[in-house]
Enzyme design. Structure first.
Site, PDB file in Angstrom:
ATOM      1  N   ARG A  43       0.848  -1.195   0.000  1.00  0.00           N
ATOM      2  CA  ARG A  43       0.000   0.000   0.000  1.00  0.00           C
ATOM      3  C   ARG A  43       0.883   1.243   0.000  1.00  0.00           C
ATOM      4  NH1 ARG A  43      -5.350   0.466   3.677  1.00  0.00           N
ATOM      5  NH2 ARG A  43      -5.790  -1.221   2.226  1.00  0.00           N
ATOM      6  N   LYS A  79       1.850  -7.636   4.936  1.00  0.00           N
ATOM      7  CA  LYS A  79       1.426  -6.397   4.270  1.00  0.00           C
ATOM      8  C   LYS A  79       2.600  -5.429   4.318  1.00  0.00           C
ATOM      9  CE  LYS A  79      -2.531  -4.843   2.513  1.00  0.00           C
ATOM     10  NZ  LYS A  79      -3.578  -5.663   1.874  1.00  0.00           N
ATOM     11  N   PRO A 115      -0.498  -5.835  -5.612  1.00  0.00           N
ATOM     12  CA  PRO A 115      -0.994  -4.458  -5.538  1.00  0.00           C
ATOM     13  C   PRO A 115      -1.966  -4.236  -4.384  1.00  0.00           C
ATOM     14  CG  PRO A 115      -1.916  -5.606  -7.457  1.00  0.00           C
ATOM     15  CD  PRO A 115      -1.023  -6.579  -6.760  1.00  0.00           C
ATOM     16  N   GLY A 181     -20.157   2.078  -5.457  1.00  0.00           N
ATOM     17  CA  GLY A 181     -18.799   2.156  -5.996  1.00  0.00           C
ATOM     18  C   GLY A 181     -18.663   1.203  -7.165  1.00  0.00           C
ATOM     19  N   GLY A 186     -16.512  -3.208  -8.545  1.00  0.00           N
ATOM     20  CA  GLY A 186     -17.952  -2.966  -8.472  1.00  0.00           C
ATOM     21  C   GLY A 186     -18.635  -3.033  -9.835  1.00  0.00           C
ATOM     22  N   ALA A 261     -15.405  -4.117  -0.478  1.00  0.00           N
ATOM     23  CA  ALA A 261     -14.566  -3.126   0.202  1.00  0.00           C
ATOM     24  C   ALA A 261     -13.844  -3.751   1.401  1.00  0.00           C
ATOM     25  CB  ALA A 261     -15.412  -1.941   0.649  1.00  0.00           C
TER      26      ALA A 261
HETATM   27  P1  NAD Z   1     -11.610   1.400  -7.558  1.00  0.00           P
HETATM   28  O1  NAD Z   1     -10.825   2.568  -7.079  1.00  0.00           O
HETATM   29  O2  NAD Z   1     -11.391   0.895  -8.937  1.00  0.00           O
HETATM   30  O3  NAD Z   1     -13.174   1.718  -7.410  1.00  0.00           O
HETATM   31  C1  NAD Z   1     -13.741   2.378  -6.334  1.00  0.00           C
HETATM   32  C2  NAD Z   1     -14.947   3.144  -6.838  1.00  0.00           C
HETATM   33  O4  NAD Z   1     -15.654   3.691  -5.723  1.00  0.00           O
HETATM   34  C3  NAD Z   1     -14.593   4.322  -7.752  1.00  0.00           C
HETATM   35  O5  NAD Z   1     -15.390   4.282  -8.910  1.00  0.00           O
HETATM   36  C4  NAD Z   1     -14.909   5.551  -6.888  1.00  0.00           C
HETATM   37  O6  NAD Z   1     -15.316   6.680  -7.653  1.00  0.00           O
HETATM   38  C5  NAD Z   1     -16.028   5.009  -6.027  1.00  0.00           C
HETATM   39  N1  NAD Z   1     -16.274   5.727  -4.772  1.00  0.00           N
HETATM   40  C6  NAD Z   1     -15.382   6.263  -3.921  1.00  0.00           C
HETATM   41  N2  NAD Z   1     -16.012   6.800  -2.865  1.00  0.00           N
HETATM   42  C7  NAD Z   1     -17.336   6.582  -3.044  1.00  0.00           C
HETATM   43  C8  NAD Z   1     -18.498   6.887  -2.305  1.00  0.00           C
HETATM   44  N3  NAD Z   1     -18.423   7.537  -1.130  1.00  0.00           N
HETATM   45  N4  NAD Z   1     -19.709   6.499  -2.792  1.00  0.00           N
HETATM   46  C9  NAD Z   1     -19.778   5.845  -3.970  1.00  0.00           C
HETATM   47  N5  NAD Z   1     -18.718   5.538  -4.714  1.00  0.00           N
HETATM   48  C10 NAD Z   1     -17.509   5.900  -4.263  1.00  0.00           C
HETATM   49  O7  NAD Z   1     -11.358   0.254  -6.461  1.00  0.00           O
HETATM   50  P2  NAD Z   1     -11.579  -1.321  -6.614  1.00  0.00           P
HETATM   51  O8  NAD Z   1     -10.303  -1.962  -7.031  1.00  0.00           O
HETATM   52  O9  NAD Z   1     -12.819  -1.576  -7.375  1.00  0.00           O
HETATM   53  O10 NAD Z   1     -11.786  -1.734  -5.082  1.00  0.00           O
HETATM   54  C11 NAD Z   1     -12.947  -1.332  -4.376  1.00  0.00           C
HETATM   55  C12 NAD Z   1     -12.808  -1.727  -2.906  1.00  0.00           C
HETATM   56  O11 NAD Z   1     -12.566  -3.128  -2.816  1.00  0.00           O
HETATM   57  C13 NAD Z   1     -11.634  -1.082  -2.161  1.00  0.00           C
HETATM   58  O12 NAD Z   1     -12.037  -0.903  -0.808  1.00  0.00           O
HETATM   59  C14 NAD Z   1     -10.539  -2.124  -2.244  1.00  0.00           C
HETATM   60  O13 NAD Z   1      -9.617  -1.991  -1.186  1.00  0.00           O
HETATM   61  C15 NAD Z   1     -11.375  -3.397  -2.102  1.00  0.00           C
HETATM   62  N6  NAD Z   1     -10.742  -4.583  -2.684  1.00  0.00           N
HETATM   63  C16 NAD Z   1     -10.386  -4.590  -3.996  1.00  0.00           C
HETATM   64  C17 NAD Z   1      -9.802  -5.743  -4.533  1.00  0.00           C
HETATM   65  C18 NAD Z   1      -9.392  -5.800  -5.985  1.00  0.00           C
HETATM   66  O14 NAD Z   1      -9.104  -6.909  -6.489  1.00  0.00           O
HETATM   67  N7  NAD Z   1      -9.371  -4.686  -6.715  1.00  0.00           N
HETATM   68  C19 NAD Z   1      -9.597  -6.876  -3.730  1.00  0.00           C
HETATM   69  C20 NAD Z   1     -10.012  -6.845  -2.379  1.00  0.00           C
HETATM   70  C21 NAD Z   1     -10.588  -5.688  -1.880  1.00  0.00           C
END
Ligand code: NAD
Length: 346
Positions: A43, A79, A115, A181, A186, A261
């Site tokens: 991170r 981590k 990542p 999100g 999402g 999330a």
């Molecule tokens: P991302 O940054 O691609 O997407 C996050 C989305 O949330 C963005 O479109 C952003 O505009 C939106 N957003 C932010 N604040 C918001 C709010 N208050 N209301 C509504 N929408 C809002 O991130 P991601 O990779 O899709 O990951 C999403 C979550 O899942 C994060 O918490 C991340 O830590 C967790 N996560 C992701 C992965 C992965 O494989 N990418 C794995 C485990 C956990």
């Protein structure tokens, strides 16, 4: 203070390095190698103090130990946090990542990374120039690429298992699901939910992103400020952590909370608040493990995509077991998930 945090920690090893050229504190926390080499993301973030960065790395590495155990893959938890004064770009970023790669390499194969917040698969390519144990490098560079699609797939299976438990059937046709999100994970989740016949509500602070997706998959857009109070079967938090707290839980009008999330519960007591409200909570580190399952499965265990899909479906099975344990013992699903993970650690 760093000394107090390190003395009080229940993990195995902490590497601390101050990077003079960039003013970055680097923390690598290996929480547990009991089930195998320790894996966890890197991170990059600004923190009020270095101790906040270390505390974050310690907490997140402990969660990785539980995630690996709950998912039943043979790795421990780690981590790393790069506590930067400001997010670096271009050459400055590359040089920082190379220096970090050298620190990671000094720990050998016991520390495996990928990542996390503010680091990408392309950053993994750079770290991989120095450290042999880097996951999710770009596919062009021989890695398994973006974990997002696999995280989304695991969450989809998790939502089906949660619906089976709380609503009597895994079938999502006609169910109302709010996806908060619609980024990397999402958006893909919303797409699969729509394909399964669910009525999908999407919400994002990026209104354009929400509208484009909704038009493509036939979903409805809801304003971010209205999202949490909407009546729905499933609320899928896929943006930020901490959305489940003393203030928001009383306003929820859903039967299930199940999304990707990280750190969805603001505090441990919020698991009790959800249970009292009669809302089934899918523990975040279990339901969002799909990306880790894919990356570590393909890159370290040699799984093919059919095996990965079976293991992603297994996330639903793990949740079903957690729900059954929680009901039988009269404990929260969060407590039951921890119990299951700890039983695999002992
Ligand atoms: P991302 O940054 O691609 O997407 C996050 C989305 O949330 C963005 O479109 C952003 O505009 C939106 N957003 C932010 N604040 C918001 C709010 N208050 N209301 C509504 N929408 C809002 O991130 P991601 O990779 O899709 O990951 C999403 C979550 O899942 C994060 O918490 C991340 O830590 C967790 N996560 C992701 C992965 C992965 O494989 N990418 C794995 C485990 C956990």
């Amino acid at each position: 203070m760093l000394e107090d945090l390190i003395r009080a920690w229940d993990g195995e090893e902490v590497a601390v390095h101050f990077d003079h050229p960039s003013g970055t504190w680097m923390f690598i926390c290996i929480h547990s190698t009991r089930r195998g080499p320790a894996g966890g993301g890197t991170r990059m973030k600004t923190y009020p103090t270095p101790a906040d960065g270390l505390a974050d790395a310690m907490r997140l590495s402990g969660a990785m130990t539980l995630k690996m155990a709950a998912t039943d893959i043979p790795f421990g938890g780690a981590k790393a946090v790069l506590a930067v004064p400001a997010l670096p770009e271009d050459d400055e970023r590359r040089r920082l990542l190379l220096r970090y790669g050298e620190l990671a390499a000094s720990l050998g194969g016991n520390f495996q990374t990928g990542p996390d917040v503010n680091t990408t698969i392309y950053d993994m390519d750079v770290i991989g120039e120095r450290h042999a144990h880097v996951f999710c490098r770009s596919e062009a560079n021989g890695g398994s690429g973006d974990p997002g699609p696999f995280t989304a797939r695991g969450v989809f299976h998790g939502i089906r298992a949660s619906a089976a438990h709380a609503l009597g059937s895994p079938d999502l046709a006609g169910r109302v699901v709010l996806v908060q999100g619609v980024g990397d994970v999402g958006a893909r989740l919303a797409e699969q939910l729509a394909a399964a016949g669910a009525r999908v509500l999407v919400s994002d602070i990026d209104a354009e992103r929400a509208r484009t997706l909704a038009d493509r998959i036939g979903a409805e857009v809801v304003a971010p400020e209205d999202a949490l109070g909407l009546e729905c079967d499933v609320y899928a938090p896929c943006a930020l952590g901490g959305t489940l707290n003393a203030e928001t839980i009383p306003s929820l009008r859903c039967r299930i909370v199940a999304g990707c999330a990280n750190n969805q519960l603001a505090g441990a007591e919020d698991a009790d608040r959800l249970a009292v409200a009669g809302i089934l909570y899918a523990p975040d580190y279990v339901i969002n493990a799909g990306g880790v399952v894919h990356a570590w499965g393909v890159e370290a265990l040699g799984w093919d995509l059919a095996t990965v899909e079976t293991r992603l479906a297994g996330i639903g099975d793990s949740l079903a077991e957690i729900y059954t344990r929680a009901d039988a013992a009269g404990i929260t699903t969060e407590a039951a998930a921890e119990q299951l993970a700890r039983s695999r650690l002992s």
